[in-house]
Design an enzyme around this catalytic site. Structure first.
Site, PDB file in Angstrom:
ATOM      1  CB  CYS A 105      -0.061   0.175   5.142  1.00  0.00           C
ATOM      2  SG  CYS A 105       0.751   1.412   6.173  1.00  0.00           S
ATOM      3  CG  ASP A 144       0.642  -1.865  13.607  1.00  0.00           C
ATOM      4  OD1 ASP A 144       1.329  -0.838  13.798  1.00  0.00           O
ATOM      5  OD2 ASP A 144       0.019  -2.085  12.561  1.00  0.00           O
ATOM      6  CG  HIS A 170       2.418  -1.456  10.330  1.00  0.00           C
ATOM      7  ND1 HIS A 170       1.070  -1.196  10.382  1.00  0.00           N
ATOM      8  CD2 HIS A 170       2.885  -0.847   9.204  1.00  0.00           C
ATOM      9  CE1 HIS A 170       0.730  -0.454   9.338  1.00  0.00           C
ATOM     10  NE2 HIS A 170       1.810  -0.229   8.610  1.00  0.00           N
TER      11      HIS A 170
END
Length: 223
Positions: free
Chosen positions: A117, A162, A190
């Site tokens: 991330c 995502d 995600h």
């Protein structure tokens, strides 16, 4: 398996780091770049798994520059706090921390960076600015840096569901990062690799992890 150590940085500020070491001679070293939730159980588990695979792994606690020992729950409150902390840190500063962490485990051999991330973008910057082979998991901030040439091999992982990284952004990685490996996972969203989260997708995580280990084997192994 691992332990917390102190890490000297380029700014001469000491920050914490989670260090996991293999049982035998290291096959290389890996800097693990955290998500916005700090060096939490997921990030420590990644470091431990890398150590089990034969690598010395170190996860710098980047948020220690602002507040010591930040570990946040992956919920709405944790996300809000983590995003606020990340916004206070300059990517150039954090990339220097990756360099300090890499130097601290240099005796392990060649060094790579794996990030998730927010840390996925840190990993990309490690390939751009530090010349470290890098694996970037769902780095939603990558796009702003894709015009900068990478100086080391890069592997990307994205979930096709995502919402923070649309298909057009993923395609830009293919078009603009020469020689990069770009993998997408049709059943994942995600943070699909983070097993404490509802977004975890076991099959996609397992495949992405094997691809990560294969990448490390190719780029950190004997030449």
């Amino acid at each position: 398996m691992g332990r917390t150590i102190n890490l000297n940085t380029a700014t001469m500020q000491c920050i914490g780091a989670y260090l996991a070491e293999p049982a035998g001679m290291p096959r290389g070293g890996v800097v693990v770049a955290q998500e916005i939730f700090g060096v939490n159980a997921h990030i420590r588990a990644v470091a431990d798994r890398l150590a089990t695979a034969g690598y010395t792994a170190i996860a710098p606690a980047f948020f220690d520059h602002l507040e010591r020992d930040v570990v946040l729950a992956p919920d709405a409150a944790g996300q809000k706090r983590g995003m606020a902390l990340a916004a206070e840190l300059d990517f150039a500063h954090v990339t220097e921390d990756v360099g300090s962490a890499a130097a601290s485990i240099a005796s392990s051999g060649r060094i790579a960076c794996v990030g998730f991330c927010w840390g996925g973008t840190v990993a990309l910057l490690a390939a751009i600015r530090l010349g470290l082979p890098a694996v970037s998991f769902y780095g939603s901030r990558n796009v702003r840096f894709l015009d900068q040439p990478v100086t080391a091999p890069v592997q990307f992982h994205f979930g096709e569901h995502d919402r923070s990284i649309p298909a057009a952004a993923i395609e830009r990685h293919r078009q603009e990062v020469a020689g990069a490996e770009v993998f997408t996972y049709p059943e994942a969203g995600h943070a699909f690799h983070s097993d404490p989260r509802d977004s975890y997708h076991a099959a996609s995580a397992a495949l992405a992890w094997q691809r990560t280990l294969d990448f490390l084997d190719r780029h950190l192994g004997p030449q």
